[in-house]
Enzyme design. Structure first.
Site, short mmCIF file in Angstrom:
data_model
loop_
_atom_site.label_atom_id
_atom_site.label_comp_id
_atom_site.label_asym_id
_atom_site.label_seq_id
_atom_site.Cartn_x
_atom_site.Cartn_y
_atom_site.Cartn_z
N THR A 165 -0.01 9.13 -15.09
CA THR A 165 0.15 8.44 -13.81
C THR A 165 -0.47 9.23 -12.63
O THR A 165 -0.20 8.92 -11.47
CB THR A 165 1.64 8.12 -13.50
OG1 THR A 165 2.36 9.36 -13.48
CG2 THR A 165 2.24 7.22 -14.55
N LYS A 211 -8.33 6.59 -2.38
CA LYS A 211 -8.28 8.05 -2.20
C LYS A 211 -6.99 8.65 -2.74
O LYS A 211 -6.99 9.77 -3.23
CB LYS A 211 -8.40 8.40 -0.71
CG LYS A 211 -9.80 8.34 -0.19
CD LYS A 211 -9.92 9.22 1.04
CE LYS A 211 -11.37 9.30 1.51
NZ LYS A 211 -11.43 9.86 2.87
N LYS A 256 0.80 -1.24 0.00
CA LYS A 256 0.00 0.00 0.00
C LYS A 256 0.83 1.29 0.00
O LYS A 256 0.31 2.37 0.25
CB LYS A 256 -1.02 0.04 1.17
CG LYS A 256 -1.82 -1.18 1.34
CD LYS A 256 -2.31 -1.79 0.06
CE LYS A 256 -3.35 -0.97 -0.66
NZ LYS A 256 -3.63 -1.59 -2.00
N THR A 289 2.93 1.01 -4.83
CA THR A 289 3.55 0.05 -5.75
C THR A 289 3.01 0.22 -7.17
O THR A 289 3.78 0.34 -8.13
CB THR A 289 3.22 -1.40 -5.28
OG1 THR A 289 3.09 -1.43 -3.87
CG2 THR A 289 4.24 -2.38 -5.77
N THR A 317 7.76 -6.71 -5.54
CA THR A 317 7.85 -7.54 -4.33
C THR A 317 7.44 -6.73 -3.11
O THR A 317 7.63 -5.51 -3.09
CB THR A 317 9.28 -8.10 -4.10
OG1 THR A 317 9.24 -8.98 -2.97
CG2 THR A 317 10.29 -7.01 -3.80
N HIS A 318 6.87 -7.43 -2.13
CA HIS A 318 6.62 -6.81 -0.81
C HIS A 318 7.54 -7.43 0.24
O HIS A 318 7.36 -7.20 1.44
CB HIS A 318 5.17 -7.01 -0.38
CG HIS A 318 4.17 -6.25 -1.21
ND1 HIS A 318 4.37 -4.95 -1.61
CD2 HIS A 318 2.95 -6.60 -1.69
CE1 HIS A 318 3.33 -4.53 -2.31
NE2 HIS A 318 2.46 -5.52 -2.37
N SER A 349 -4.89 2.43 4.36
CA SER A 349 -5.01 1.90 3.00
C SER A 349 -5.03 0.36 3.03
O SER A 349 -5.81 -0.29 2.34
CB SER A 349 -3.85 2.41 2.15
OG SER A 349 -3.93 1.93 0.85
P1 A3P Z 1 -5.25 4.60 -0.81
O1 A3P Z 1 -5.85 3.31 -0.35
O2 A3P Z 1 -4.81 5.46 0.32
O3 A3P Z 1 -6.10 5.34 -1.78
P2 A3P Z 1 -0.24 -0.21 -3.66
O4 A3P Z 1 -0.19 -0.05 -5.15
O5 A3P Z 1 1.12 -0.28 -3.05
O6 A3P Z 1 -1.14 -1.32 -3.26
O7 A3P Z 1 -0.81 1.13 -3.06
C1 A3P Z 1 -2.15 1.50 -3.27
C2 A3P Z 1 -2.35 2.89 -2.72
O8 A3P Z 1 -1.69 3.82 -3.62
C3 A3P Z 1 -3.81 3.30 -2.67
O9 A3P Z 1 -3.89 4.24 -1.61
C4 A3P Z 1 -3.97 3.96 -4.04
O10 A3P Z 1 -5.07 4.83 -4.13
C5 A3P Z 1 -2.66 4.74 -4.09
N1 A3P Z 1 -2.31 5.15 -5.48
C6 A3P Z 1 -2.26 4.39 -6.58
N2 A3P Z 1 -1.98 5.15 -7.64
C7 A3P Z 1 -1.84 6.41 -7.21
C8 A3P Z 1 -1.58 7.67 -7.84
N3 A3P Z 1 -1.39 7.73 -9.15
N4 A3P Z 1 -1.53 8.77 -7.07
C9 A3P Z 1 -1.72 8.70 -5.72
N5 A3P Z 1 -1.99 7.54 -5.08
C10 A3P Z 1 -2.05 6.41 -5.80
#
Ligand code: A3P
Length: 305
Positions: free
Chosen positions: A238, A268, A58, A61, A118-119, A149
């Site tokens: 992006t 969010k 979260k 990635t 990877t996590h 998140s």
């Molecule tokens: P939230 O749950 O706070 O909205 P991951 O890809 O590591 O699983 O992380 C997901 C988190 O990154 C989510 O956060 C997602 O909304 C946020 N995210 C993904 N793309 C994004 C972007 N372009 N700008 C800002 N946040 C982003």
């Protein structure tokens, strides 16, 4: 897009999945199926031109995956729409309980130059990545927003352990009883090793504050030069809004049997959303614990912009 993985995922019947339990590998909680197959994952053979996008879950990635794909494809949006994120980038340690190709199998089949996600915490990343001196982009996000998140993600992702209530979840997060273990250990270990190996350490909050600056950082790390208009195109493609609408980056293509689409993966995308979820008492307890676990590190996070 019609890869073997995609086809097999679509065939998973709704209601057929059982949420996974956790199992420890060297003190780190992982999905049971990953831990059960640990020996095979640990001996994955990296190649020198592999790129690893490493994060605690979260931390952004998917955002970094889209940025890297756009840079690697010179800003060609159509090429980046070739498949959903989870098809484009093998998830190294993911050993699904489903009859789908496993992360290391997909990674091994991928043509070079390869990019993986990877996590895994630093000490569990397969040794070959460090032996081969692979580049690693590490994205870190402040612990409070990460916890919120992750809580909503675990509600949505029907493979993950049941998060329970927010109160219960926050306790588990603090104890490191979530997939990938302790957030504190994760961010600290990569921070400590960043100058010893080729690790680019990026902060979610800085990416949010000034995406162009951070995208240029990533380009420099990847030794890639692109004209200004292409960089701007990458910034736009992006953005949170663009990625939320893009079916190839918003996880909407995963079937209901795996993701409960009443929740949104692109939830969010804010810095400071934790304030809408932490009570005053939870915040105090969290900060107390945080101070102890982060004592002695030079690593500093922004909890709001
Ligand atoms: P939230 O749950 O706070 O909205 P991951 O890809 O590591 O699983 O992380 C997901 C988190 O990154 C989510 O956060 C997602 O909304 C946020 N995210 C993904 N793309 C994004 C972007 N372009 N700008 C800002 N946040 C982003």
């Amino acid at each position: 897009m019609e890869t073997e993985l995609y086809k097999s995922l679509k065939e998973v019947p709704k209601g057929s999945l059982e949420r996974s339990s956790l199992k420890s590998v060297e003190g780190v909680q992982l999905l049971h199926s990953t831990a059960d197959n640990w020996e095979k994952i640990a001996c994955f053979q990296a190649k020198p031109d592999d790129l690893l996008i490493a994060t605690f879950p979260k931390a952004g990635t998917t955002w970094m995956q889209e940025i890297v794909d756009m840079i690697n494809n010179d800003g060609d949006i159509e090429k980046c729409r070739r498949a959903p994120t989870y098809i484009r980038f093998p998830f190294l340690e993911f050993w699904s309980p489903l009859p789908t190709p496993k992360g290391i199998e997909r990674a091994a089949e991928m043509p070079s130059p390869r990019v993986f996600k990877t996590h895994l915490p630093f000490h569990l990343v397969p040794k070959s990545f460090w032996e081969q001196n692979c580049k690693v982009i590490y994205v870190a996000r402040n612990a409070k927003d990460t916890a919120v998140s992750y809580y909503f993600f675990d509600k949505m992702n029907l493979i993950q352990p049941d998060p329970g209530t927010w109160e219960e979840y926050l306790q588990r997060f603090m104890q490191g009883n979530v997939v990938a273990g302790s957030w504190h250990d994760h961010v600290n270990a990569f921070w400590e090793k960043k100058d010893k190996y080729r690790i680019l350490y990026i902060f979610y909050e800085k990416l949010k504050e000034n995406p162009e600056r951070e995208i240029r950082n990533v380009m420099a790390f990847l030794e890639k030069e692109l004209p200004d208009d292409i960089v701007q195109k990458i910034v736009n493609h992006t953005s949170f809004t663009a990625m939320k609408e893009n079916h190839m980056s918003n996880y909407s293509t995963l079937p209901d049997s795996i993701f409960d689409h009443r929740f949104s993966f692109m939830r969010k995308g804010d810095v400071g959303d934790w304030k809408n979820h932490f009570t005053v008492a939870q915040n105090e307890e969290f900060e107390d614990d945080y101070r102890k676990k982060m004592a002695g590190t030079s690593l500093k996070f922004h909890f709001e912009l």
